[in-house]
Design a protein around this motif. Structure first.
Motif, mmCIF file in Angstrom:
data_model
loop_
_atom_site.group_PDB
_atom_site.id
_atom_site.type_symbol
_atom_site.label_atom_id
_atom_site.label_comp_id
_atom_site.label_asym_id
_atom_site.label_seq_id
_atom_site.Cartn_x
_atom_site.Cartn_y
_atom_site.Cartn_z
ATOM 1 N N ALA A 1 1.026 -1.150 0.055
ATOM 2 C CA ALA A 1 0.183 -0.116 -0.114
ATOM 3 C C ALA A 1 0.785 1.363 0.098
ATOM 4 O O ALA A 1 0.686 2.267 -0.593
ATOM 5 C CB ALA A 1 -0.963 -0.077 1.109
ATOM 6 N N THR B 1 -3.972 22.121 -0.951
ATOM 7 C CA THR B 1 -3.361 20.767 -1.109
ATOM 8 C C THR B 1 -2.956 20.419 -2.647
ATOM 9 O O THR B 1 -2.106 19.836 -3.099
ATOM 10 C CB THR B 1 -4.557 19.746 -0.617
ATOM 11 N N ARG C 1 2.024 2.160 -3.458
ATOM 12 C CA ARG C 1 1.013 2.699 -4.434
ATOM 13 C C ARG C 1 1.267 4.371 -4.613
ATOM 14 O O ARG C 1 1.093 4.923 -3.776
ATOM 15 C CB ARG C 1 -0.524 2.502 -3.977
ATOM 16 N N LEU D 1 0.591 8.275 -5.005
ATOM 17 C CA LEU D 1 -0.582 9.045 -4.363
ATOM 18 C C LEU D 1 -1.188 9.953 -5.422
ATOM 19 O O LEU D 1 -0.448 10.427 -5.954
ATOM 20 C CB LEU D 1 -0.035 10.026 -3.185
ATOM 21 N N THR D 2 -2.474 9.840 -5.537
ATOM 22 C CA THR D 2 -3.106 10.499 -6.548
ATOM 23 C C THR D 2 -3.681 11.722 -5.966
ATOM 24 O O THR D 2 -3.705 12.042 -4.692
ATOM 25 C CB THR D 2 -4.476 9.817 -7.114
ATOM 26 N N ARG E 1 -10.382 14.788 5.117
ATOM 27 C CA ARG E 1 -10.655 13.950 5.972
ATOM 28 C C ARG E 1 -9.909 14.123 7.435
ATOM 29 O O ARG E 1 -10.611 14.116 8.500
ATOM 30 C CB ARG E 1 -10.670 12.472 5.700
ATOM 31 N N SER F 1 -8.609 13.855 -0.459
ATOM 32 C CA SER F 1 -9.621 13.373 0.370
ATOM 33 C C SER F 1 -8.887 13.214 1.561
ATOM 34 O O SER F 1 -9.590 13.415 2.679
ATOM 35 C CB SER F 1 -9.946 12.018 -0.215
ATOM 36 N N ARG F 2 -7.679 12.815 1.906
ATOM 37 C CA ARG F 2 -6.911 12.520 3.055
ATOM 38 C C ARG F 2 -6.952 14.079 3.745
ATOM 39 O O ARG F 2 -7.097 14.087 5.124
ATOM 40 C CB ARG F 2 -5.559 12.333 2.723
ATOM 41 N N ARG G 1 -6.719 12.939 -6.219
ATOM 42 C CA ARG G 1 -7.891 12.657 -5.523
ATOM 43 C C ARG G 1 -7.692 12.242 -3.926
ATOM 44 O O ARG G 1 -8.474 12.446 -3.140
ATOM 45 C CB ARG G 1 -8.592 11.794 -6.320
ATOM 46 N N ASP G 2 -6.590 11.069 -3.882
ATOM 47 C CA ASP G 2 -6.307 10.569 -2.700
ATOM 48 C C ASP G 2 -5.965 11.705 -1.607
ATOM 49 O O ASP G 2 -6.064 11.623 -0.368
ATOM 50 C CB ASP G 2 -5.309 9.440 -2.603
ATOM 51 N N ALA G 3 -4.871 12.581 -2.273
ATOM 52 C CA ALA G 3 -4.383 13.757 -1.551
ATOM 53 C C ALA G 3 -5.446 14.611 -0.795
ATOM 54 O O ALA G 3 -5.588 14.979 0.314
ATOM 55 C CB ALA G 3 -3.625 14.425 -2.263
#
Length: 180
Positions: free
Chosen positions: A14, A124, A17, A19-20, A30, A26-27, A22-24
Motif C-alpha cells: 500500500a 493541497t 502505490r 498517491l493521486t 478527512r 480526500s486525506r 484525489r487521494d491527497a
C-alpha cells in the motif's frame, strides 16, 4: 507471526502505490482538525436554534414579611406570605426573530466551513502539483545525466576509433558535467 508478516507486506504494498490528487485531497479534508471542529460548532449552533425557539420559563416568587416581630406580632403570628407567578408574554414575533438570528449564525458557520474546505483543497492541490513537478524535474534530470553519459561513451568510442576529433569528446564531457 504469519499474520503480522502478512499485515506488514500488505502495508508495504500500500505504501508503494502512488498517491493521486484525489487521494491527497480526500486525506486532507478527512484529517484536517479545523474542518472537524466545524462539525461540533454546527451541532452547538443547532442547540442554540432549538433554545431560541423555547418560550421563556414562568417565574415563581415568594415573599415572607413581618416575621419574628415583638409583642402582638412576635414569632410567626403576624407573618404575611405573598406568592407570585409571572409569565413573560412575547409579542411582535420576538421568538421568530431569535430563531432567524440563530439560523443565520448557523448559515454563516456553514459558509465559513465551505470556505475553509475550499482553501484547504486549493492549497493541497497547489502543493501536490508542485511536488509532482519537482518529481518530474528530478526524473528529467536523471534522464539527462544518463543521456549525457551515453553520449560521452559514444564520443569516446568515436575518438578512439579516430572517427571524431577530441573536441567532440570534450564537449560531451562538458554536457555531462552540466547535466550533473
Amino acid at each position: 507471526m504469519v499474520l503480522l508478516s502478512m499485515g506488514w507486506v500488505g502495508h508495504a504494498v500500500a505504501a508503494q502505490r502512488p498517491l493521486t490528487l484525489r487521494d491527497a485531497l480526500s486525506r486532507a479534508v478527512r484529517s484536517n482538525p479545523e474542518l472537524s471542529a466545524y462539525e461540533y460548532l454546527l451541532i452547538a449552533q443547532d442547540g442554540r436554534i432549538a433554545q431560541a425557539g423555547v418560550r421563556p420559563n414562568p417565574t415563581f416568587n415568594a415573599n415572607l414579611e413581618n416575621v419574628l416581630g415583638t409583642g402582638d406580632v412576635s414569632g410567626l403570628k403576624g407573618a404575611e406570605l405573598t406568592l407570585g407567578l409571572s409569565q413573560l408574554i412575547e409579542i411582535g414575533g420576538l421568538r421568530d426573530r431569535r430563531i432567524e438570528v440563530a439560523q443565520a449564525e448557523r448559515d454563516g458557520l456553514q459558509s465559513e466551513k465551505a470556505i475553509r474546505r475550499l482553501d484547504l483543497v486549493a492549497e493541497t492541490a497547489r502543493r501536490f502539483i508542485t511536488l509532482v513537478s519537482m518529481q518530474e524535474q528530478h526524473a528529467l534530470t536523471h534522464r539527462s545525466v544518463t543521456l549525457a553519459e551515453e553520449t560521452l561513451a559514444a564520443a569516446r568510442a568515436r575518438v578512439e576509433a579516430a572517427r571524431s576529433p577530441q573536441a567532440e569528446q570534450d564537449r560531451a564531457g562538458v554536457a555531462l558535467a552540466r547535466a550533473r
